[in-house]
Design an enzyme around this catalytic site. Structure first.
Site, PDB file in Angstrom:
ATOM      1  N   CYS A 114     -42.502 -26.755  16.453  1.00 43.70           N
ATOM      2  CA  CYS A 114     -42.941 -27.674  15.394  1.00 43.70           C
ATOM      3  C   CYS A 114     -42.002 -27.678  14.193  1.00 43.70           C
ATOM      4  O   CYS A 114     -42.060 -28.586  13.366  1.00 43.70           O
ATOM      5  CB  CYS A 114     -44.346 -27.315  14.944  1.00 43.70           C
ATOM      6  SG  CYS A 114     -45.544 -27.444  16.266  1.00 43.70           S
ATOM      7  N   HIS A 247     -45.153 -31.107   8.204  1.00 44.15           N
ATOM      8  CA  HIS A 247     -45.503 -31.110   9.616  1.00 44.15           C
ATOM      9  C   HIS A 247     -47.018 -31.240   9.720  1.00 44.15           C
ATOM     10  O   HIS A 247     -47.755 -30.638   8.942  1.00 44.15           O
ATOM     11  CB  HIS A 247     -45.015 -29.804  10.270  1.00 44.15           C
ATOM     12  CG  HIS A 247     -45.579 -29.607  11.636  1.00 44.15           C
ATOM     13  ND1 HIS A 247     -45.475 -30.570  12.611  1.00 44.15           N
ATOM     14  CD2 HIS A 247     -46.267 -28.575  12.192  1.00 44.15           C
ATOM     15  CE1 HIS A 247     -46.073 -30.146  13.707  1.00 44.15           C
ATOM     16  NE2 HIS A 247     -46.568 -28.934  13.480  1.00 44.15           N
ATOM     17  N   ASN A 277     -50.839 -33.353  16.320  1.00 48.90           N
ATOM     18  CA  ASN A 277     -49.616 -32.563  16.120  1.00 48.90           C
ATOM     19  C   ASN A 277     -48.585 -32.975  17.167  1.00 48.90           C
ATOM     20  O   ASN A 277     -48.727 -32.640  18.345  1.00 48.90           O
ATOM     21  CB  ASN A 277     -49.977 -31.073  16.244  1.00 48.90           C
ATOM     22  CG  ASN A 277     -48.769 -30.159  16.084  1.00 48.90           C
ATOM     23  OD1 ASN A 277     -47.631 -30.616  16.047  1.00 48.90           O
ATOM     24  ND2 ASN A 277     -49.019 -28.868  15.989  1.00 48.90           N
TER      25      ASN A 277
HETATM   26  N1  ACO Z   1     -64.296 -27.784  20.155  1.00 47.26           N
HETATM   27  C1  ACO Z   1     -65.395 -27.054  19.891  1.00 47.26           C
HETATM   28  N2  ACO Z   1     -65.358 -25.741  19.654  1.00 47.26           N
HETATM   29  C2  ACO Z   1     -64.167 -25.149  19.671  1.00 47.26           C
HETATM   30  C3  ACO Z   1     -62.970 -25.847  19.942  1.00 47.26           C
HETATM   31  C4  ACO Z   1     -63.080 -27.223  20.190  1.00 47.26           C
HETATM   32  N3  ACO Z   1     -62.000 -28.001  20.453  1.00 47.26           N
HETATM   33  N4  ACO Z   1     -61.942 -24.990  19.892  1.00 47.26           N
HETATM   34  C5  ACO Z   1     -62.460 -23.792  19.599  1.00 47.26           C
HETATM   35  N5  ACO Z   1     -63.787 -23.876  19.471  1.00 47.26           N
HETATM   36  C6  ACO Z   1     -64.750 -22.820  19.159  1.00 47.26           C
HETATM   37  C7  ACO Z   1     -64.236 -21.450  19.522  1.00 47.26           C
HETATM   38  O1  ACO Z   1     -64.460 -21.164  20.883  1.00 47.26           O
HETATM   39  C8  ACO Z   1     -65.041 -20.579  18.587  1.00 47.26           C
HETATM   40  O2  ACO Z   1     -66.300 -20.411  19.149  1.00 47.26           O
HETATM   41  P1  ACO Z   1     -67.087 -19.004  19.041  1.00 47.26           P
HETATM   42  O3  ACO Z   1     -67.248 -18.789  17.548  1.00 47.26           O
HETATM   43  O4  ACO Z   1     -68.340 -19.260  19.762  1.00 47.26           O
HETATM   44  O5  ACO Z   1     -66.170 -18.000  19.661  1.00 47.26           O
HETATM   45  C9  ACO Z   1     -65.186 -21.439  17.331  1.00 47.26           C
HETATM   46  O6  ACO Z   1     -64.932 -22.775  17.753  1.00 47.26           O
HETATM   47  C10 ACO Z   1     -64.232 -21.047  16.216  1.00 47.26           C
HETATM   48  O7  ACO Z   1     -62.915 -20.917  16.771  1.00 47.26           O
HETATM   49  P2  ACO Z   1     -61.681 -20.562  15.876  1.00 47.26           P
HETATM   50  O8  ACO Z   1     -60.460 -20.545  16.739  1.00 47.26           O
HETATM   51  O9  ACO Z   1     -61.976 -19.364  15.032  1.00 47.26           O
HETATM   52  O10 ACO Z   1     -61.644 -21.848  14.930  1.00 47.26           O
HETATM   53  P3  ACO Z   1     -60.754 -22.143  13.679  1.00 47.26           P
HETATM   54  O11 ACO Z   1     -61.588 -22.522  12.536  1.00 47.26           O
HETATM   55  O12 ACO Z   1     -59.699 -21.105  13.476  1.00 47.26           O
HETATM   56  O13 ACO Z   1     -60.003 -23.481  14.128  1.00 47.26           O
HETATM   57  C11 ACO Z   1     -57.840 -24.143  14.949  1.00 47.26           C
HETATM   58  C12 ACO Z   1     -59.172 -23.476  15.271  1.00 47.26           C
HETATM   59  C13 ACO Z   1     -58.120 -25.570  14.546  1.00 47.26           C
HETATM   60  C14 ACO Z   1     -56.991 -24.108  16.184  1.00 47.26           C
HETATM   61  C15 ACO Z   1     -57.158 -23.415  13.770  1.00 47.26           C
HETATM   62  O14 ACO Z   1     -57.157 -22.025  14.027  1.00 47.26           O
HETATM   63  C16 ACO Z   1     -55.743 -23.855  13.573  1.00 47.26           C
HETATM   64  O15 ACO Z   1     -55.487 -24.961  13.164  1.00 47.26           O
HETATM   65  N6  ACO Z   1     -54.771 -22.951  13.801  1.00 47.26           N
HETATM   66  C17 ACO Z   1     -53.386 -23.275  13.591  1.00 47.26           C
HETATM   67  C18 ACO Z   1     -52.876 -24.125  14.699  1.00 47.26           C
HETATM   68  C19 ACO Z   1     -51.489 -24.586  14.352  1.00 47.26           C
HETATM   69  O16 ACO Z   1     -51.143 -24.783  13.214  1.00 47.26           O
HETATM   70  N7  ACO Z   1     -50.680 -24.773  15.321  1.00 47.26           N
HETATM   71  C20 ACO Z   1     -49.410 -25.288  14.880  1.00 47.26           C
HETATM   72  C21 ACO Z   1     -48.276 -24.650  15.318  1.00 47.26           C
HETATM   73  S1  ACO Z   1     -47.936 -25.655  16.619  1.00 47.26           S
HETATM   74  C22 ACO Z   1     -46.512 -25.270  17.367  1.00 47.26           C
HETATM   75  O17 ACO Z   1     -45.662 -24.547  16.906  1.00 47.26           O
HETATM   76  C23 ACO Z   1     -46.378 -25.841  18.732  1.00 47.26           C
END
Ligand code: ACO
Length: 320
Positions: A114, A247, A277
């Site tokens: 990214c 980004h 993304n």
């Molecule tokens: N739909 C519904 N529920 C979901 C989903 C979904 N799509 N995905 C995860 N959950 C659930 C999980 O299973 C978890 O459930 P549990 O509490 O029963 O275990 C709950 O939601 C919370 O999950 P978290 O992973 O803690 O959620 P978080 O608030 O952290 O959000 C996210 C997840 C959006 C992925 C966030 O962590 C994020 O944006 N991280 C950074 C990602 C990023 O920036 N990537 C970019 C780099 S990309 C690159 O270099 C290719």
């Protein structure tokens, strides 16, 4: 006297097919509300079967060239930022070069996921300042849909396909252009966000694996540093920034970075809601959109930033 790499034109391309959160939730245990609340994403574009990263990049490059008023034969360097090349080798940039009809100079791919576009822009700037080339096409193009596990709700909802490009030209005594770039890598985060395949390891392509909360925490902290450090290095005050072109991984990450800079949301370019993304393509896609709709104008001071797997992150400061 200052030799600077000046942006002469921007272009972008998004595949026709759009997949909304609602459509995704028909096959995946997720919901529009969860995705929009946690990420700000409501839809993404997906490349058609047989439509490759080089095809997306080619159209973005053609549009950037048209906007610049230059011809393909003016280009003597092409850098394609991508982590989803058409083939393991050769470089997909060579395919774009051939399709554009460019027969001089050189073309190569650069991978920093990214952060690919931030790294590629910094690389192009260094080469142009050195005199290794005069006119560069810097392209970010990705088909992230091809490395997703569509049954994994924690990653499938986050990514999209697309391409963006800029034409850069080395100009003497330029009052505009790239002011500077800041690049950082911390390989100790390698396993937090990676693709579990590759020619040397599994001989397969693999799919994205991510420790979401870990990546989120690192992104917020390190992006805050990357934007503040680059301003400090170049003696520029936060208030001088006209636009943040980030980004587009997650709206909450962007909001945190803008807050660190004291920038109101009206000075931030957001495209994540409809594009998700698109990895290395997201910054040039956002830049092109804001240039074409008249928000970003010649003379504006813009700050680009990205955080990626690796971890790799960085920023570019540009006078448009
Ligand atoms: N739909 C519904 N529920 C979901 C989903 C979904 N799509 N995905 C995860 N959950 C659930 C999980 O299973 C978890 O459930 P549990 O509490 O029963 O275990 C709950 O939601 C919370 O999950 P978290 O992973 O803690 O959620 P978080 O608030 O952290 O959000 C996210 C997840 C959006 C992925 C966030 O962590 C994020 O944006 N991280 C950074 C990602 C990023 O920036 N990537 C970019 C780099 S990309 C690159 O270099 C290719």
């Amino acid at each position: 006297m200052t030799r600077r790499s000046v942006i002469l034109g921007t272009g972008s391309y998004l595949p026709e097919r759009i997949i909304t959160n609602h459509e995704l939730s028909e096959t995946l245990d997720t919901s529009h509300d969860w995705i929009i609340e946690r990420t700000g994403i409501s839809a993404r574009h997906i490349a058609a079967p047989g439509e490759y990263t080089s095809d997306l990049g080619l159209i973005a490059a053609q549009r950037a060239l048209e906007a610049s008023g230059l011809e393909p034969q003016d280009v003597d360097m092409i850098i394609l930022a991508t982590s989803t090349p058409d083939h393991t080798f050769p470089q997909s940039a060579a395919r774009i070069q051939a399709k554009l009809g460019v027969t001089q100079g050189f073309a190569f791919d650069q991978a920093a996921v990214c952060s690919g576009f931030v790294f590629a822009l910094a690389t192009a700037d260094a080469y142009l300042k050195q005199g290794m080339a005069k006119t560069a096409l810097v392209i970010g193009s990705e088909t992230m849909s091809r490395i997703l596990n569509w049954n994994d709700r924690t990653t499938a909802v986050l990514f999209g396909d697309g391409a963006g490009a800029v034409v850069l030209q080395a100009q003497e005594q330029a009052t505009r252009g790239i002011i500077g770039s800041l690049l950082r890598t911390d390989g100790s985060g390698y396993d937090d966000l990676y693709v579990n395949g590759g020619p040397s390891s599994t001989q397969t392509t693999g799919t994205i694996q991510m420790k979401g909360p870990e990546v989120f925490r690192n992104a917020v902290t390190r992006l805050g540093e990357a934007v503040q450090d680059i301003l400090k290095i170049h003696g520029i005050a936060q208030e001088e920034i006209d636009w943040l072109v980030p980004h587009q991984a997650n709206k909450r990450i962007i909001d945190a970075t803008a807050k660190k800079l004291g920038l109101p949301d009206s000075k931030v370019i957001h495209t994540g809601e409809t594009q998700a993304n698109t990895s290395a393509a997201s910054i040039p896609l956002a830049l092109d959109q804001a240039v074409r709709d008249g928000r970003i104008k010649q003379g504006d001071l813009i700050l680009c930033e990205a955080f990626a797997g690796g971890y790799a992150w960085g920023s570019n400061l540009i006078r448009m």
